[in-house]
Design an enzyme around this catalytic site. Sequence first.
Site, PDB file in Angstrom:
ATOM      1  N   ASP A 284      -1.391  14.764 -15.570  1.00  0.00           N
ATOM      2  CA  ASP A 284      -0.718  16.175 -15.644  1.00  0.00           C
ATOM      3  C   ASP A 284      -0.728  16.979 -17.278  1.00  0.00           C
ATOM      4  O   ASP A 284      -1.593  16.641 -17.740  1.00  0.00           O
ATOM      5  CB  ASP A 284       0.644  15.398 -15.274  1.00  0.00           C
ATOM      6  CG  ASP A 284       1.345  15.371 -16.380  1.00  0.00           C
ATOM      7  OD1 ASP A 284       1.090  14.547 -17.080  1.00  0.00           O
ATOM      8  OD2 ASP A 284       2.268  14.607 -15.555  1.00  0.00           O
TER       9      ASP A 284
ATOM     10  N   ASP B 177      -0.925  11.870  -5.682  1.00  0.00           N
ATOM     11  CA  ASP B 177      -0.270  10.937  -6.621  1.00  0.00           C
ATOM     12  C   ASP B 177       1.204  10.072  -5.855  1.00  0.00           C
ATOM     13  O   ASP B 177       2.265  11.493  -6.183  1.00  0.00           O
ATOM     14  CB  ASP B 177       0.027  10.823  -7.412  1.00  0.00           C
ATOM     15  CG  ASP B 177       0.781  12.029  -8.035  1.00  0.00           C
ATOM     16  OD1 ASP B 177       0.969  13.162  -7.634  1.00  0.00           O
ATOM     17  OD2 ASP B 177       1.576  11.660  -8.953  1.00  0.00           O
TER      18      ASP B 177
ATOM     19  N   CYS C   7      -4.139  -8.036   5.623  1.00  0.00           N
ATOM     20  CA  CYS C   7      -4.467  -7.418   4.116  1.00  0.00           C
ATOM     21  C   CYS C   7      -5.219  -7.850   3.797  1.00  0.00           C
ATOM     22  O   CYS C   7      -5.315  -9.008   2.680  1.00  0.00           O
ATOM     23  CB  CYS C   7      -3.023  -7.113   3.745  1.00  0.00           C
ATOM     24  SG  CYS C   7      -3.038  -6.335   2.319  1.00  0.00           S
TER      25      CYS C   7
ATOM     26  N   CYS D 205      -5.670  -7.797   0.199  1.00  0.00           N
ATOM     27  CA  CYS D 205      -5.081  -8.219  -1.572  1.00  0.00           C
ATOM     28  C   CYS D 205      -5.525  -8.770  -1.824  1.00  0.00           C
ATOM     29  O   CYS D 205      -5.616  -9.977  -0.928  1.00  0.00           O
ATOM     30  CB  CYS D 205      -3.188  -7.035  -1.728  1.00  0.00           C
ATOM     31  SG  CYS D 205      -2.522  -8.047  -1.052  1.00  0.00           S
TER      32      CYS D 205
ATOM     33  N   CYS E  40      -2.093 -11.158   0.053  1.00  0.00           N
ATOM     34  CA  CYS E  40      -2.741 -11.807   1.337  1.00  0.00           C
ATOM     35  C   CYS E  40      -3.786 -12.947   1.213  1.00  0.00           C
ATOM     36  O   CYS E  40      -3.651 -13.931   2.273  1.00  0.00           O
ATOM     37  CB  CYS E  40      -2.274 -10.510   2.279  1.00  0.00           C
ATOM     38  SG  CYS E  40      -0.817  -9.673   2.170  1.00  0.00           S
TER      39      CYS E  40
ATOM     40  N   HIS F 118      -0.775  -5.395  -3.466  1.00  0.00           N
ATOM     41  CA  HIS F 118      -0.056  -5.221  -1.773  1.00  0.00           C
ATOM     42  C   HIS F 118      -0.354  -4.020  -1.928  1.00  0.00           C
ATOM     43  O   HIS F 118      -0.418  -3.312  -1.021  1.00  0.00           O
ATOM     44  CB  HIS F 118       0.886  -6.187  -1.551  1.00  0.00           C
ATOM     45  CG  HIS F 118       1.171  -5.869  -0.323  1.00  0.00           C
ATOM     46  ND1 HIS F 118       0.108  -6.216   0.982  1.00  0.00           N
ATOM     47  CD2 HIS F 118       1.984  -5.281   0.774  1.00  0.00           C
ATOM     48  CE1 HIS F 118       0.262  -5.561   2.280  1.00  0.00           C
ATOM     49  NE2 HIS F 118       1.486  -4.684   1.709  1.00  0.00           N
TER      50      HIS F 118
HETATM   51 ZN   LIG Z   1      -1.951  -7.203   0.982  1.00  0.00          ZN
END
Ligand SMILES: [Zn+2]
Length: 382
Positions: free
Chosen positions: A65, A237, A275, A277, A280, A306
């Site tokens: 920014d 964002d 998921c 990630c 998970c 996550h």
């Molecule tokens: Zn996850």
Amino acid sequence: MLPTFMPVATQAAIKGLTAHQVEALGVSLILNNTYHLNLRPGIQVLKEAGGAHEFQGWRHNLLTDSGGFQLVSLNKFTKITEEGALFASPFTSEPTMLTPEESISIQHAIGSDIMMQLDDVGPRVGEAMWRTIRWLDRCIEFHEKSGKRHQNLFAIVQGGIDHELRDQCLEEMIKRKDRVAGYAIGGLSGGEEKDIFWRVIKQCAEKLPEDRPRYSMGIGFAEDLLVCVALGVDMADCVFPTRTARFGVALTFQGPLNLRLSKHAEDMRPVDENCPCPTCADGTSRAMLHHIITIETAGAHAVTQHNIVFQARVMGGAREAIIGGTFPAYLKRFFASYFGDAGYPEWCVNALRSVGVDLLADKPDVQVIPGDGAKWEYSDTT
Ligand SMILES: [Zn+2]
């Protein structure tokens, strides 16, 4: 890779994660805050490091920014003049001036791939809008002379919630299209009603040139992201997904889960079994996360990872659906799953209807919630 969501790494780090971990989540664009990096570590250190990419070990894209918004929101004595924003240094209290040229110069030293113009975010909307255009010209001029043309400068459309001012700002900024790489839609997410918010986004996104990315600043709830994308936004964002993670809230396609609540204490399921990630995929249970979330930083890291992947899946799903011509169906599936019995926010229904997507078409029984929509279990913590 648009549309895309950018996690916020204020101090050159996403809280709790290393650059390597962020990269492993598939993130290719993050945001750094110019105001904070300029104060600490400071431009000299960044120059010695060879720029902010090198300094934080980040091999992908970086957006900064202008530093102006934080300057105004964190320093109550900031004064906007035609020359720039005058403020008291938080360290020495010395009067310090951030000019449009200085903002670009700092962003040059940071070496960000996408830089924002300095904009006037003052309360006199008309005056601030016209000054923002004059400052854009100064940013363009300074940037073009610098030889740092590999860095991309974005203009910021201002004009508050005034339809006419927005139009005037759009007209002026579109005239400068060949000298800017993209456009941000500024002057929003300041607590205005959602019904006003989406109309301004639509007005801007419709007019901005097709071949320039459009960036909606500070947008982070999944429903906000998808509505903005439907209205023509490409980038967004927000600190929300990572901040709410540290409060123990995991975002899922069935709505947010507050892992601090005792109902999760014996739940052996992962947050989301589909998921990808690391949290998970490793099978970390909700019970385990509930157990550590407020006492071990590892809990916050696990949920942060996550949530970043969740945002990427929401936007990635939108991207694939747009390419495949199935975006309306994707939106309907998302809202049915995410809001379920909680009811759909009326502003989302209205906004999507304005672009030809009727969320209620095959859902005659769904509840429509007026105002800003459902209150989740995270509402008291974020
Ligand atoms: Zn996850």
